[in-house]
Design a protein around this motif. Structure first.
Motif, PDB file in Angstrom:
ATOM      1  N   GLY A 137       0.981   5.035  13.372  1.00 24.65           N
ATOM      2  CA  GLY A 137       2.705   4.762  13.367  1.00 24.65           C
ATOM      3  C   GLY A 137       3.004   3.637  13.784  1.00 24.65           C
ATOM      4  O   GLY A 137       2.359   2.216  13.705  1.00 24.65           O
ATOM      5  N   ASP A 138       4.283   3.269  14.558  1.00 23.32           N
ATOM      6  CA  ASP A 138       4.796   2.168  14.995  1.00 23.32           C
ATOM      7  C   ASP A 138       3.931   1.653  16.187  1.00 23.32           C
ATOM      8  O   ASP A 138       3.276   2.381  16.850  1.00 23.32           O
ATOM      9  N   ALA A 139       4.111   0.242  16.242  1.00 26.61           N
ATOM     10  CA  ALA A 139       3.392   0.107  17.509  1.00 26.61           C
ATOM     11  C   ALA A 139       4.212  -0.020  18.769  1.00 26.61           C
ATOM     12  O   ALA A 139       3.773  -0.273  19.915  1.00 26.61           O
ATOM     13  N   TRP A 140       5.268   0.626  18.817  1.00 25.19           N
ATOM     14  CA  TRP A 140       6.069   0.927  19.898  1.00 25.19           C
ATOM     15  C   TRP A 140       6.325   2.390  20.462  1.00 25.19           C
ATOM     16  O   TRP A 140       6.738   3.120  19.517  1.00 25.19           O
ATOM     17  N   GLU A 141       6.359   2.722  21.600  1.00 24.36           N
ATOM     18  CA  GLU A 141       6.359   3.885  22.068  1.00 24.36           C
ATOM     19  C   GLU A 141       7.597   3.995  23.262  1.00 24.36           C
ATOM     20  O   GLU A 141       7.548   3.198  23.779  1.00 24.36           O
ATOM     21  N   TYR A 142       8.480   4.816  23.050  1.00 23.96           N
ATOM     22  CA  TYR A 142       9.720   4.948  23.613  1.00 23.96           C
ATOM     23  C   TYR A 142       9.390   5.770  25.068  1.00 23.96           C
ATOM     24  O   TYR A 142       8.820   6.859  24.924  1.00 23.96           O
ATOM     25  N   ASN A 144       9.020 -10.704  14.554  1.00 24.99           N
ATOM     26  CA  ASN A 144       8.838  -9.580  13.503  1.00 24.99           C
ATOM     27  C   ASN A 144       7.565 -10.175  12.649  1.00 24.99           C
ATOM     28  O   ASN A 144       7.559 -11.301  12.644  1.00 24.99           O
ATOM     29  N   GLY A 145       6.721  -9.166  12.041  1.00 20.36           N
ATOM     30  CA  GLY A 145       5.676  -9.511  11.091  1.00 20.36           C
ATOM     31  C   GLY A 145       5.922  -9.354   9.883  1.00 20.36           C
ATOM     32  O   GLY A 145       6.882  -8.593   9.409  1.00 20.36           O
ATOM     33  N   ILE A 146       4.997  -9.832   8.868  1.00 24.58           N
ATOM     34  CA  ILE A 146       5.283  -9.502   7.332  1.00 24.58           C
ATOM     35  C   ILE A 146       4.845  -8.157   7.123  1.00 24.58           C
ATOM     36  O   ILE A 146       3.874  -7.442   7.776  1.00 24.58           O
ATOM     37  N   PRO A 147       5.677  -7.249   6.681  1.00 15.18           N
ATOM     38  CA  PRO A 147       5.480  -5.732   6.381  1.00 15.18           C
ATOM     39  C   PRO A 147       4.163  -5.628   5.906  1.00 15.18           C
ATOM     40  O   PRO A 147       3.921  -6.245   4.647  1.00 15.18           O
ATOM     41  N   LEU A 148       3.525  -4.524   6.277  1.00  8.62           N
ATOM     42  CA  LEU A 148       2.275  -3.976   5.757  1.00  8.62           C
ATOM     43  C   LEU A 148       2.224  -2.605   6.023  1.00  8.62           C
ATOM     44  O   LEU A 148       2.906  -2.020   6.804  1.00  8.62           O
ATOM     45  N   PRO A 149       1.501  -1.752   5.312  1.00  8.64           N
ATOM     46  CA  PRO A 149       1.476  -0.298   5.508  1.00  8.64           C
ATOM     47  C   PRO A 149       0.945   0.124   6.727  1.00  8.64           C
ATOM     48  O   PRO A 149       1.468   1.064   7.420  1.00  8.64           O
ATOM     49  N   VAL A 150      -0.074  -0.758   7.391  1.00  8.23           N
ATOM     50  CA  VAL A 150      -0.626  -0.525   8.663  1.00  8.23           C
ATOM     51  C   VAL A 150      -0.699  -1.894   9.350  1.00  8.23           C
ATOM     52  O   VAL A 150      -1.071  -3.055   8.616  1.00  8.23           O
ATOM     53  N   GLY A 151      -0.586  -2.122  10.693  1.00  7.68           N
ATOM     54  CA  GLY A 151      -0.823  -3.340  11.314  1.00  7.68           C
ATOM     55  C   GLY A 151      -0.020  -4.550  11.090  1.00  7.68           C
ATOM     56  O   GLY A 151      -0.172  -5.756  11.346  1.00  7.68           O
ATOM     57  N   ASN A 174      -4.697   9.200  11.056  1.00  6.23           N
ATOM     58  CA  ASN A 174      -3.520   8.102  10.762  1.00  6.23           C
ATOM     59  C   ASN A 174      -3.490   7.874   9.125  1.00  6.23           C
ATOM     60  O   ASN A 174      -2.649   7.876   8.582  1.00  6.23           O
ATOM     61  N   ASN A 175      -4.920   7.723   8.797  1.00  6.99           N
ATOM     62  CA  ASN A 175      -4.939   7.317   7.239  1.00  6.99           C
ATOM     63  C   ASN A 175      -4.629   8.515   6.329  1.00  6.99           C
ATOM     64  O   ASN A 175      -4.018   8.599   5.315  1.00  6.99           O
ATOM     65  N   GLU A 176      -4.771   9.763   6.975  1.00 10.18           N
ATOM     66  CA  GLU A 176      -4.047  11.051   6.138  1.00 10.18           C
ATOM     67  C   GLU A 176      -2.787  10.786   5.882  1.00 10.18           C
ATOM     68  O   GLU A 176      -2.029  11.006   4.841  1.00 10.18           O
ATOM     69  N   LYS A 177      -1.887  10.143   7.106  1.00 11.13           N
ATOM     70  CA  LYS A 177      -0.414  10.348   6.986  1.00 11.13           C
ATOM     71  C   LYS A 177      -0.221   9.097   5.929  1.00 11.13           C
ATOM     72  O   LYS A 177       0.820   9.039   5.034  1.00 11.13           O
ATOM     73  N   VAL A 178      -0.823   7.907   6.025  1.00 12.05           N
ATOM     74  CA  VAL A 178      -0.598   6.818   5.247  1.00 12.05           C
ATOM     75  C   VAL A 178      -0.805   7.030   3.769  1.00 12.05           C
ATOM     76  O   VAL A 178      -0.120   6.910   2.672  1.00 12.05           O
ATOM     77  N   CYS A 179      -2.049   7.940   3.724  1.00 11.57           N
ATOM     78  CA  CYS A 179      -2.296   8.216   2.152  1.00 11.57           C
ATOM     79  C   CYS A 179      -1.303   9.099   1.556  1.00 11.57           C
ATOM     80  O   CYS A 179      -0.993   9.361   0.457  1.00 11.57           O
ATOM     81  N   ALA A 180      -0.816  10.114   2.345  1.00  7.90           N
ATOM     82  CA  ALA A 180       0.097  11.082   1.856  1.00  7.90           C
ATOM     83  C   ALA A 180       1.457  10.332   1.184  1.00  7.90           C
ATOM     84  O   ALA A 180       1.777  10.877   0.125  1.00  7.90           O
ATOM     85  N   LYS A 181       1.631   9.382   2.020  1.00  7.89           N
ATOM     86  CA  LYS A 181       3.005   8.552   1.475  1.00  7.89           C
ATOM     87  C   LYS A 181       2.755   8.108  -0.120  1.00  7.89           C
ATOM     88  O   LYS A 181       3.443   7.760  -0.706  1.00  7.89           O
ATOM     89  N   LEU A 182       1.404   7.596  -0.259  1.00  9.67           N
ATOM     90  CA  LEU A 182       0.797   7.126  -1.446  1.00  9.67           C
ATOM     91  C   LEU A 182       0.792   8.357  -2.389  1.00  9.67           C
ATOM     92  O   LEU A 182       0.120   7.839  -3.639  1.00  9.67           O
ATOM     93  N   GLY A 183       0.661   9.450  -2.072  1.00 12.05           N
ATOM     94  CA  GLY A 183       0.515  10.709  -2.961  1.00 12.05           C
ATOM     95  C   GLY A 183      -1.004  11.067  -2.971  1.00 12.05           C
ATOM     96  O   GLY A 183      -1.524  11.775  -3.727  1.00 12.05           O
ATOM     97  N   ILE A 184      -1.922  10.439  -2.031  1.00 12.33           N
ATOM     98  CA  ILE A 184      -3.448  10.707  -1.941  1.00 12.33           C
ATOM     99  C   ILE A 184      -3.423  11.857  -0.978  1.00 12.33           C
ATOM    100  O   ILE A 184      -3.132  11.832   0.350  1.00 12.33           O
ATOM    101  N   LYS A 185      -3.852  13.234  -1.530  1.00  5.71           N
ATOM    102  CA  LYS A 185      -3.494  14.379  -0.555  1.00  5.71           C
ATOM    103  C   LYS A 185      -4.724  15.262  -0.776  1.00  5.71           C
ATOM    104  O   LYS A 185      -5.459  15.250  -1.854  1.00  5.71           O
ATOM    105  N   ASP A 186      -4.856  16.241  -0.109  1.00 11.35           N
ATOM    106  CA  ASP A 186      -5.957  17.404   0.020  1.00 11.35           C
ATOM    107  C   ASP A 186      -7.080  17.034  -0.414  1.00 11.35           C
ATOM    108  O   ASP A 186      -7.854  16.096   0.166  1.00 11.35           O
TER     109      ASP A 186
END
Ligand code: GLC
Ligand code: CA
Length: 553
Positions: free
Chosen positions: A147-152, A213-220, A388-400
């Protein structure tokens, strides 16, 4: 160019990922008793040093790479006294010990972090605690793991930075007190007798001031602001000057996204050298893009280009770290070799990298040709990165099923199955229930069976390591590549004090016509290593599947 000869250039290192190496007490988790029982095996294999992945107390959010106490041994693995015995027993056998130094981050259960939650404590500045900005996180950075690199933290009303998992909190290396802590950790282990460190993501320890701020990427997102950051050389130099220079020890730094040119600023021999070796990732990207999770077809040309560039750029006054496996990647046979030609391709891959110029690293189980394992459902996974990759992939439609298929290939959990010692229950790894299921192929692939088979991968590794030790050309010779355009053959020459050696490796099951490089007469050369039981003396031939040959000229 006169190459400086030293012990760390001549050694071969064996990496132990302790949880899955060998269980001595039957609780299903590998441990130091288990390691002790295998030291003679390792000696016989011909290795000169062991690098231990983290052995320290840890809540295991990232299996030891989240450290709760830097100066002790996890109860899972034994005690500090038992560790001292391991060091002594290893040294008696001429085997050095290298510890994993993980100081980019600590566990959130480390006492420094717990104390850091008091704003008035000096520990508060050990980490990156920051206020939110306009009701949002301090910047847009994303973790590479979760997820995000910050935890509250609601009590503090502040966020903390974690480039890896939530339970891996980034240390603020700009704080001189943190650097003193790191030096004390180094001294602690060196005084105890260890011979060096593998430094985890060491090129991440200096973050850009202001944390922009960084250049937006799916992770990192944000990685351009902490990879090889502004003070990394300075801090590493401080560690060297204040600690490492006072011991006969060695360091290898893990360096994602490293290039040869940049590496030279860290490892070129001389007054400015801050590390001895670096682990780069370039050859590991010959079947993927940036990460193992973005798969592309394996391109030998890409792999050769990476290896050859590093060989050329380091030769003379810097030194390569050679590896094809570790605890962070799927098994090499399944990436660059062949299951069908298991034995041949395992041997060929061994020759391909161990005969280059540099210090070779062998990952546990690689020496018997261990392979990727079988995952039947999501319940079989245990690694934060997979989730983590399961979550990232789910957003891209790669599931199950599609995700299961991808994960089965891409997950580093493939290399974390228990070492296969014999064909008894649980592969002889444990008498209890293994913490991670044994690869079902242990009946065929195991140490005991290979020890008895003169033609095994294991016995080939032994021969290869002995060959390297007995021939300075393998260690110190120069490197020259032939046929770089070939996507099937990897051919290179080494040369040292008038002697020449030719290495031929085929990366295909198809016959490929090989022609000796111009001016080289193989009919008069000596074939010193091969993975097929035939004698050749011709200058032109058709290769057999995944064939390798090493000639001395
Ligand atoms: C390194 C380690 C890896 C770990 C990460 C965070 O890349 O090799 O296993 O998860 O750093 O410490
Ligand atoms: Ca155990």
């Amino acid at each position: 160019m006169e190459i400086k000869k030293t012990w760390y250039k001549e050694m071969t290192v064996y990496q132990i990922w302790p949880r899955s190496f060998c269980d001595g007490n039957g609780d299903g988790i590998g441990d130091l008793e288990g390691v002790l029982s295998k030291l003679d095996y390792l000696k016989d294999l011909g290795i000169d040093a062991i690098w231990f992945s983290p052995l320290y107390p840890s809540p295991n959010a990232d299996y030891g790479y989240d450290i709760a106490d830097y100066c002790d041994i996890s109860k899972d693995y034994g005690t500090l006294d038992l560790f001292r015995t391991v060091v002594d027993e290893a040294h008696k056998r001429g085997i050095r010990i290298i510890m994993d130094l993980v100081v980019n981050h600590t566990s959130d259960e480390h006492e420094w972090f717990i104390k850091s939650k008091d704003k008035n404590s000096p520990y508060h500045d050990y980490y990156f605690w920051r206020k939110g900005k306009d009701g949002k996180k301090p910047n847009n950075w994303k973790s590479v793991f979760e997820g995000d690199a910050w935890e509250y933290d609601p009590q503090l009303d502040e966020y903390y930075l974690h480039i890896f998992a939530k339970k891996q909190v980034d240390l603020n290396m700009d704080n001189p007190a943190v650097r003193e802590e790191v030096k004390n950790i180094m001294r602690f282990w060196l005084d105890l007798g260890v011979d060096g460190f593998r430094e985890d993501v060491i090129t991440y320890i200096s973050k850009k001031e202001g944390l922009p701020n960084g250049i937006p990427l799916p992770v990192g997102t944000g990685l351009e602001h902490y990879t090889n950051g502004p003070h990394v050389h300075e801090y590493l130099e401080e560690f060297r000057r204040d600690v490492l220079d006072h011991y006969d020890c060695f360091t290898v730094g893990e360096a994602p996204m490293m290039t040869p040119k940049l590496a030279r600023t860290f490892i070129t021999e001389g007054d400015n050298q801050v590390l001895n070796l670096m682990f780069h990732f370039q050859h590991m990207e010959s079947d993927c893009f940036m990460t193992d999770w973005i798969r592309t077809p394996f391109k030998l040309r890409k792999m050769k280009k990476a290896f050859s560039t590093w060989q050329k750029e380091m030769y003379g006054d810097a030194w390569n770290a050679l590896y094809i496996e570790n605890h962070d990647h799927p098994r090499a046979i399944d990436r660059f070799g062949s299951r069908k030609y298991h034995k041949q391709s395992a041997k060929m891959l061994a020759v391909m990298y161990i005969c280059q110029c540099g210090t070779p690293f062998i990952y546990q189980g690689q020496e018997i040709g261990m392979t990727n394992t079988v995952f039947r459902s999501m319940a079989d996974f245990k690694d934060v990165v997979t989730f983590n990759n399961e979550k990232v992939c789910a957003k891209l439609g790669i599931k199950d099923d599609r995700f299961l298929k991808l994960a089965s290939k891409a997950t580093r959990e493939n290399s974390r199955t228990p070492v296969q010692w014999d064909d008894s229950e649980n592969a002889g790894f444990t008498t209890g229930t293994p913490w991670f299921p044994v690869n079902p192929n242990y009946h065929e692939i195991n140490v005991a069976a290979e020890q008895d088979d003169p033609d095994s991968i294991l016995n080939f590794y032994k021969k290869l390591l002995r060959f390297r030790k007995e021939n300075e050309i393998v260690i110190y010779g120069s490197y020259k590549e032939y046929y770089p355009q070939s996507n099937e053959l990897y051919v290179y020459e080494r040369e040292y004090e008038g002697q020449r050696m030719l290495v031929v490796c085929s990366f295909t099951d198809k016959p490929v016509r090989f022609t000796a490089p111009e001016g080289m007469d193989l009919s008069k050369a000596k074939l010193v290593l091969q993975n097929y039981d035939v004698v050749y003396n011709s200058n032109v031939f058709l290769t057999k599947p995944y064939e390798t040959r090493v000639y001395m000229l």
